[in-house]
Design a protein around this motif. Structure first.
Motif, mmCIF file in Angstrom:
data_model
loop_
_atom_site.group_PDB
_atom_site.id
_atom_site.type_symbol
_atom_site.label_atom_id
_atom_site.label_comp_id
_atom_site.label_asym_id
_atom_site.label_seq_id
_atom_site.Cartn_x
_atom_site.Cartn_y
_atom_site.Cartn_z
ATOM 1 N N LEU A 132 5.274 -6.270 5.435
ATOM 2 C CA LEU A 132 4.236 -5.313 4.875
ATOM 3 C C LEU A 132 4.752 -3.747 5.268
ATOM 4 C CD1 LEU A 132 1.434 -7.180 6.934
ATOM 5 C CD2 LEU A 132 1.737 -6.989 4.407
ATOM 6 N N ARG A 133 5.634 -3.467 6.093
ATOM 7 C CA ARG A 133 6.141 -2.278 6.150
ATOM 8 C C ARG A 133 6.818 -1.682 5.133
ATOM 9 N NH1 ARG A 133 6.969 -3.828 11.402
ATOM 10 N NH2 ARG A 133 5.466 -3.298 12.938
ATOM 11 N N LEU A 145 -1.359 -5.260 -5.182
ATOM 12 C CA LEU A 145 -1.462 -6.881 -5.660
ATOM 13 C C LEU A 145 -0.825 -7.654 -4.615
ATOM 14 C CD1 LEU A 145 -1.109 -6.393 -9.643
ATOM 15 C CD2 LEU A 145 -3.122 -6.875 -8.354
ATOM 16 N N GLU A 146 0.425 -7.091 -4.308
ATOM 17 C CA GLU A 146 1.204 -7.753 -3.411
ATOM 18 C C GLU A 146 0.768 -8.113 -2.163
ATOM 19 O OE1 GLU A 146 6.108 -8.356 -2.389
ATOM 20 O OE2 GLU A 146 5.342 -6.424 -2.567
ATOM 21 N N LEU A 147 0.109 -6.979 -1.737
ATOM 22 C CA LEU A 147 -0.562 -7.001 -0.314
ATOM 23 C C LEU A 147 -1.877 -8.167 -0.385
ATOM 24 C CD1 LEU A 147 -1.309 -6.074 2.594
ATOM 25 C CD2 LEU A 147 -2.568 -4.173 1.461
ATOM 26 N N ALA A 148 -2.558 -7.996 -1.411
ATOM 27 C CA ALA A 148 -3.486 -8.925 -1.544
ATOM 28 C C ALA A 148 -2.833 -10.311 -1.634
ATOM 29 C CB ALA A 148 -4.410 -8.741 -2.945
ATOM 30 N N GLU A 149 -1.937 -10.751 -2.443
ATOM 31 C CA GLU A 149 -1.387 -12.115 -2.256
ATOM 32 C C GLU A 149 -0.631 -12.469 -0.851
ATOM 33 O OE1 GLU A 149 1.659 -13.660 -5.218
ATOM 34 O OE2 GLU A 149 1.314 -11.638 -6.357
ATOM 35 N N GLU A 188 -2.339 -15.504 2.171
ATOM 36 C CA GLU A 188 -1.702 -16.833 2.651
ATOM 37 C C GLU A 188 -2.170 -17.100 3.932
ATOM 38 O OE1 GLU A 188 0.853 -18.358 1.219
ATOM 39 O OE2 GLU A 188 0.469 -17.334 -0.552
ATOM 40 N N PHE A 189 -2.937 -16.318 4.642
ATOM 41 C CA PHE A 189 -3.330 -16.779 6.128
ATOM 42 C C PHE A 189 -4.669 -17.488 5.750
ATOM 43 C CE2 PHE A 189 -1.490 -12.133 6.366
ATOM 44 C CZ PHE A 189 -0.525 -12.653 7.320
#
Length: 87
Positions: free
Chosen positions: A34-35, A41-45, A49-50
């Motif tokens: 995440l850093r 879009l990638e953050l949302a993907e 996953e959680f």
């Protein structure tokens, strides 16, 4: 010839510590990802996953909630009147 010494059996707390260490390493890996300049879009993907979309009890959050429930049930068996330190 003498037999090789048997390794000591791992205790429950040893297994829990090892598992907790694995979880900590996995969470650190996710934090590192995440850093790394992640886009929206990638953050949302990644965040999808959680939880498990179809079965909320599955996935990271569901597994964590299940573990806490089992721990609470164990505390309830130890101290059913809930008037002390365990509760």
């Amino acid at each position: 010839m003498t037999a090789a010494p048997r390794p000591a059996a791992r205790t429950r707390i040893d297994r829990v510590r090892a598992s907790a260490g694995i979880v900590q390493l996995a969470l650190q890996q996710i934090a590192d990802e995440l850093r790394g300049g992640v886009g929206a879009l990638e953050l949302a993907e990644i965040l999808r996953e959680f939880p498990h979309e179809d079965h909320r009890q599955d996935g990271v959050f569901g597994s964590f909630a299940q573990m806490l429930t089992v721990a609470a049930q164990g505390a309830g068996r130890i101290e059913p009147d809930r008037d002390g330190e365990m509760s």
